[in-house]
Enzyme design. Structure first.
Site, PDB file in Angstrom:
ATOM      1  N   SER A  90       0.865  -1.181  -0.046  1.00  0.00           N
ATOM      2  CA  SER A  90       0.096   0.085   0.144  1.00  0.00           C
ATOM      3  C   SER A  90       0.823   1.394   0.041  1.00  0.00           C
ATOM      4  O   SER A  90       0.321   2.346  -0.211  1.00  0.00           O
ATOM      5  CB  SER A  90      -1.073   0.050   1.179  1.00  0.00           C
ATOM      6  N   LYS A 145       0.964   4.611   6.827  1.00  0.00           N
ATOM      7  CA  LYS A 145       0.452   5.518   5.664  1.00  0.00           C
ATOM      8  C   LYS A 145       1.068   7.090   5.705  1.00  0.00           C
ATOM      9  O   LYS A 145       1.773   7.254   6.541  1.00  0.00           O
ATOM     10  CB  LYS A 145      -1.258   5.638   5.811  1.00  0.00           C
TER      11      LYS A 145
END
Length: 269
Positions: A90, A145
Site C-alpha cells: 500500500s 500510511k
C-alpha cells in the site's frame, strides 16, 4: 496480528523485575551470611562447597540475568525507536513489501507502553509524514500510511488528485509502466512542503469525495493510491493511536528463502 508484543514485553520485564528484587531483598543477605559463616569456621573450604553455598535459585538467577536486558529493550522499543516490517504494497513505491523500517517513538510525544497514553507532548504530525499507527477498526494491528489531512483541513479527492482546503497538491508524471499500453503511472506528488512519489493506475477515477478532519485526528493515505485501504474507506486516525514517525529503511528481506539485503538503506520521505 494475534498477540500484543508490547504487552508481552511489559509482563516479562515485570516478572524479571520481581525475581531480581526478590533476590536482592530476600535471598542475597542469607546467602552472603552462610558463605561468611562457613569461611570463618576455619580452614580453606573446597571449591565445590563454596559453589554450593553461593549457589542461587535457578529461576531467580534467570530473572536477575534477564531483567536488565528486558528493561533496556522495553525502554528502547517503547520510547525511542521500534522496528517494523512492511507486509503489504500500500505504500509503494516509497516502501516495498519486505522492507524493514525504523520508527521514531518519541517524535509525537512520550507515551506509556501498551496503553499508549501520552505523558509528554513533543511534536504533532506534519503533512507528508509517514506514520505508523494502530488501525482504528482493530487496534491490535499496526498500519503505515502518509499524513494528508491535519485537524481542521478540508480534504477532497477528485480525479485522483488531492485537494487541501481547495488547493490541488501538485502531481508530475515521471514514468508510464509499461511504456506501451501503460497500466501504472509513477508520479511526483507534493504535499505541503514534502515531495514524494506515488503510484496511480489508469482506471477511471472514483466519484469525488470530501472530508473535514476533526480536531485531534488525521486523514491518511497510502502512496499506492489505487491499492490502499486508508482514510478514504474507514475514516480518521485519532492522535492516541499514533505509534511514531517512520524515518528509515534499514534492511529488505523478501522472504524466508532469500538473504537479507542491505543495499537499499535509506531515509523515508
Amino acid at each position: 496480528m494475534d498477540f500484543d508484543f508490547a504487552l508481552i514485553l511489559v509482563i516479562l520485564t515485570f516478572i524479571a523485575a520481581l525475581g531480581w528484587a526478590y533476590d536482592r531483598v530476600v535471598l542475597a543477605g542469607p546467602r552472603k551470611a552462610r558463605l561468611a559463616a562457613a569461611q570463618q569456621s576455619g580452614g580453606e573450604l573446597p571449591a565445590a562447597t563454596l559453589e554450593q553455598l553461593s549457589k542461587e535459585n535457578g529461576v531467580v538467577d534467570l530473572c536477575r540475568s534477564l531483567f536488565p536486558v528486558l528493561l533496556v529493550v522495553l525502554i528502547l522499543r517503547s520510547f525511542i525507536v521500534e522496528p517494523f516490517q512492511i507486509p503489504s504494497g500500500s505504500m509503494k513505491p516509497t516502501l516495498k513489501i519486505g522492507d524493514f523500517i525504523l520508527v521514531n517513538k518519541w517524535h509525537y510525544g512520550f507515551r506509556l507502553p501498551v496503553i499508549g497514553t501520552k505523558v509528554i507532548p513533543v511534536n504533532t504530525p506534519s503533512r507528508g509524514d509517514v506514520v505508523v499507527f494502530k488501525y482504528p477498526k482493530d487496534p491490535s494491528v499496526n498500519y503505515i500510511k502518509r499524513v494528508v489531512g491535519l485537524p481542521g483541513d478540508r480534504v477532497t479527492y477528485q480525479d485522483k488528485t488531492v485537494y487541501i482546503n481547495g488547493q490541488p497538491q501538485t502531481q508530475v508524471l515521471l514514468e508510464q509502466m509499461p511504456p506501451q499500453n501503460p497500466q501504472l503511472l509513477l508520479m511526483d506528488e507534493t504535499l505541503g512542503d514534502v515531495k514524494h512519489q506515488i503510484y496511480r493506475d489508469v482506471a477511471p477515477p472514483r466519484r469525488p469525495a470530501e472530508w473535514v478532519v476533526p480536531e485531534g485526528q488525521y486523514f491518511v493515505m497510502g502512496d499506492n493510491r489505487d491499492n490502499s485501504n486508508d482514510s478514504r474507506f474507514w475514516g480518521f486516525v485519532p492522535d492516541e493511536l499514533l505509534v511514531g514517525k517512520a524515518f528509515a529503511v534499514w534492511m529488505h528481506w523478501q522472504g524466508f528463502f532469500t538473504l537479507p539485503d542491505f543495499s537499499d538503506v535509506r531515509t523515508i520521505h
